[in-house]
Design a protein around this motif. Structure first.
Motif, PDB file in Angstrom:
ATOM      1  N   UNK A 149      68.624 -17.013  39.067  1.00  0.00           N
ATOM      2  CA  UNK A 149      69.052 -18.224  38.433  1.00  0.00           C
ATOM      3  C   UNK A 149      70.518 -18.342  38.054  1.00  0.00           C
ATOM      4  N   UNK A 150      70.916 -16.961  37.636  1.00  0.00           N
ATOM      5  CA  UNK A 150      72.215 -16.751  37.113  1.00  0.00           C
ATOM      6  C   UNK A 150      73.438 -17.030  38.249  1.00  0.00           C
ATOM      7  N   UNK A 151      72.850 -16.332  39.542  1.00  0.00           N
ATOM      8  CA  UNK A 151      73.722 -16.534  40.729  1.00  0.00           C
ATOM      9  C   UNK A 151      74.066 -17.781  40.851  1.00  0.00           C
ATOM     10  N   UNK A 152      72.978 -18.660  41.100  1.00  0.00           N
ATOM     11  CA  UNK A 152      72.993 -20.197  41.319  1.00  0.00           C
ATOM     12  C   UNK A 152      73.894 -20.765  40.181  1.00  0.00           C
ATOM     13  N   UNK A 153      73.930 -20.696  39.038  1.00  0.00           N
ATOM     14  CA  UNK A 153      74.539 -21.396  37.982  1.00  0.00           C
ATOM     15  C   UNK A 153      76.067 -20.718  38.066  1.00  0.00           C
ATOM     16  N   UNK A 154      76.305 -19.337  38.321  1.00  0.00           N
ATOM     17  CA  UNK A 154      77.576 -19.044  38.485  1.00  0.00           C
ATOM     18  C   UNK A 154      78.407 -19.713  39.655  1.00  0.00           C
ATOM     19  N   UNK A 155      77.677 -19.786  40.738  1.00  0.00           N
ATOM     20  CA  UNK A 155      78.112 -20.330  41.985  1.00  0.00           C
ATOM     21  C   UNK A 155      78.387 -21.750  41.599  1.00  0.00           C
ATOM     22  N   UNK A 156      77.637 -22.751  41.113  1.00  0.00           N
ATOM     23  CA  UNK A 156      77.944 -24.200  40.673  1.00  0.00           C
ATOM     24  C   UNK A 156      79.281 -24.275  39.885  1.00  0.00           C
ATOM     25  N   UNK A 157      78.907 -23.292  38.736  1.00  0.00           N
ATOM     26  CA  UNK A 157      80.302 -23.649  37.830  1.00  0.00           C
ATOM     27  C   UNK A 157      81.656 -23.146  38.724  1.00  0.00           C
ATOM     28  N   UNK A 158      81.543 -22.196  39.404  1.00  0.00           N
ATOM     29  CA  UNK A 158      82.796 -21.803  40.094  1.00  0.00           C
ATOM     30  C   UNK A 158      83.243 -23.092  41.198  1.00  0.00           C
ATOM     31  N   UNK A 159      82.391 -23.794  41.567  1.00  0.00           N
ATOM     32  CA  UNK A 159      82.527 -24.592  42.446  1.00  0.00           C
ATOM     33  C   UNK A 159      83.549 -25.861  41.878  1.00  0.00           C
ATOM     34  N   UNK A 160      83.511 -26.010  40.480  1.00  0.00           N
ATOM     35  CA  UNK A 160      84.139 -27.164  39.852  1.00  0.00           C
ATOM     36  C   UNK A 160      85.659 -27.078  39.985  1.00  0.00           C
ATOM     37  N   UNK A 161      86.195 -25.537  40.193  1.00  0.00           N
ATOM     38  CA  UNK A 161      87.481 -25.562  40.133  1.00  0.00           C
ATOM     39  C   UNK A 161      87.947 -24.117  41.153  1.00  0.00           C
ATOM     40  N   UNK A 162      89.020 -24.079  41.633  1.00  0.00           N
ATOM     41  CA  UNK A 162      89.397 -22.829  42.368  1.00  0.00           C
ATOM     42  C   UNK A 162      89.637 -21.892  41.199  1.00  0.00           C
ATOM     43  N   UNK A 163      89.761 -20.445  41.549  1.00  0.00           N
ATOM     44  CA  UNK A 163      89.973 -19.316  40.553  1.00  0.00           C
ATOM     45  C   UNK A 163      89.451 -19.443  39.229  1.00  0.00           C
ATOM     46  N   UNK A 164      88.076 -19.590  39.413  1.00  0.00           N
ATOM     47  CA  UNK A 164      87.136 -19.750  38.131  1.00  0.00           C
ATOM     48  C   UNK A 164      86.244 -18.350  38.108  1.00  0.00           C
ATOM     49  N   UNK A 165      86.406 -17.490  37.082  1.00  0.00           N
ATOM     50  CA  UNK A 165      85.573 -16.472  36.767  1.00  0.00           C
ATOM     51  C   UNK A 165      84.553 -16.777  35.689  1.00  0.00           C
ATOM     52  N   UNK A 166      83.287 -16.520  36.175  1.00  0.00           N
ATOM     53  CA  UNK A 166      82.006 -16.896  35.230  1.00  0.00           C
ATOM     54  C   UNK A 166      81.179 -15.883  34.980  1.00  0.00           C
ATOM     55  N   UNK A 167      81.018 -15.526  33.612  1.00  0.00           N
ATOM     56  CA  UNK A 167      80.155 -14.393  33.144  1.00  0.00           C
ATOM     57  C   UNK A 167      79.019 -14.956  32.307  1.00  0.00           C
ATOM     58  N   UNK A 168      77.732 -14.712  32.907  1.00  0.00           N
ATOM     59  CA  UNK A 168      76.529 -15.256  32.180  1.00  0.00           C
ATOM     60  C   UNK A 168      75.851 -13.898  31.590  1.00  0.00           C
ATOM     61  N   UNK A 169      75.656 -14.251  30.351  1.00  0.00           N
ATOM     62  CA  UNK A 169      74.586 -13.641  29.513  1.00  0.00           C
ATOM     63  C   UNK A 169      73.134 -13.727  29.612  1.00  0.00           C
TER      64      UNK A 169
END
Length: 306
Positions: free
Chosen positions: A264-284
């Motif tokens: 699930x976290x992989x899907x969330x991170x991928x979806x958030x990164x798709x909102x803009x280029x050069x976005x790093x997402x860290x999920x706890x």
């Protein structure tokens, strides 16, 4: 989105434009003796210095993360913007000094028509290059290129004001108009420099992403809330030059497997990164049925107890 490695070509274009316009405007000043045209020429020297700083900053910002800079070197672009802003302010002070001196001791202008024609050519060069830099800065994205482009566009308006002011001197013979226009130019340059300095300063202090961008991120997360029955909180964002960072906590049912939570976290991170280029997402990841999950939302984590 433009490739980061290609951005230095635009910085070289800015340097070339600054050299050309500086030569043209200096020639216009020498022909006419106008302090208004001198103020325009001084701003072109700032353009050159700013373009060189931008080139250096872009090269530094493109360097990959290393042991000492583990979040990359993106803030080099913010430093570049701050340096450019300070140079703009110094140029404005120099223009003010020259204008006040000429206001007290006015001097007649010479070859006004030729000087204005040369200045108009220089303004056209800045207009063309400024539009190219703004477009490239928006597509990259690059705050350094955008700042350089906005500076050049301001220079175009400065030149337009100088041309009108000096032209009026030539038509009316009112010598005081020339330094008065230069003072107006200096004030406008100060406003631009102050805005750039403020923007760079807030960026260096880890400014959050703009509200509209945060709203997009929240919209993405709420889709997962609706479809997967999870919750989220403690989202924090900051910008470092062209790169954005997003951290948040995702709360899932406690009986989920580690693999399910990870997927699930992989899907969330991928979806958030798709909102803009050069976005790093860290999920706890946290369990929904543990009260400590809801207490853990501040910058300083609470003391863990069983």
């Amino acid at each position: 989105m433009l490739e980061r490695a290609a951005l230095t070509r635009y910085a070289w274009l800015s340097i070339a434009a600054a050299l050309v316009t500086m030569a043209l405007k200096t020639g216009a000043y020498l022909l006419s003796g106008s302090v208004g045209l001198l103020s325009d020429a001084l701003e072109s020297t700032v353009n050159l210095a700013a373009a060189v700083v931008t080139l250096v900053a872009l090269r530094v910002a493109m360097a990959p993360a290393d042991d000492e800079h583990q979040f990359g070197h993106g803030k080099a672009e913010l430093v570049s913007s701050a340096v450019e802003a300070m140079m703009i302010l110094v140029a404005a002070i120099a223009i003010l000094v020259s204008a006040v001196h000429r206001l007290i001791w006015p001097q007649p202008l010479e070859a006004v028509g030729l000087g204005l024609a040369v200045c108009a050519v220089a303004a056209a060069v800045n207009l063309a290059v400024g539009r190219v830099l703004l477009s490239a800065g928006a597509r990259a994205p690059s705050i350094a290129l955008e700042a350089d482009g906005r500076h050049l566009m301001t220079d175009v308006w400065t030149s337009a004001a100088v041309i009108v002011g000096v032209g009026l001197v030539g038509l009316t013979g009112w010598q005081w108009l020339d330094p008065l226009v230069a003072i107006g130019v200096a004030v406008q340059i100060m406003v631009v420099g102050t805005r750039l300095l403020r923007r760079a300063g807030t960026g260096l202090l880890d400014r959050a992403v703009p509200p509209q961008r945060r709203a997009m991120l929240e919209s993405v997360l709420n889709r997962f809330v609706a479809t997967d029955g999870i919750q989220w909180h403690a989202m924090r964002t900051w910008e470092s030059g062209p790169r954005s960072f997003v951290t948040l906590h995702v709360l899932v049912p406690g009986d989920w497997t580690v693999q399910s939570g990870h997927d699930l976290c992989e899907h969330i991170e991928s979806a958030l990164r798709a909102t803009a280029p050069l976005t790093t997402v860290l999920v706890h990841l946290e369990p929904l049925d543990d009260a400590r999950s809801f207490a853990d939302q501040g910058l300083d984590r609470p003391q863990v107890s069983d």
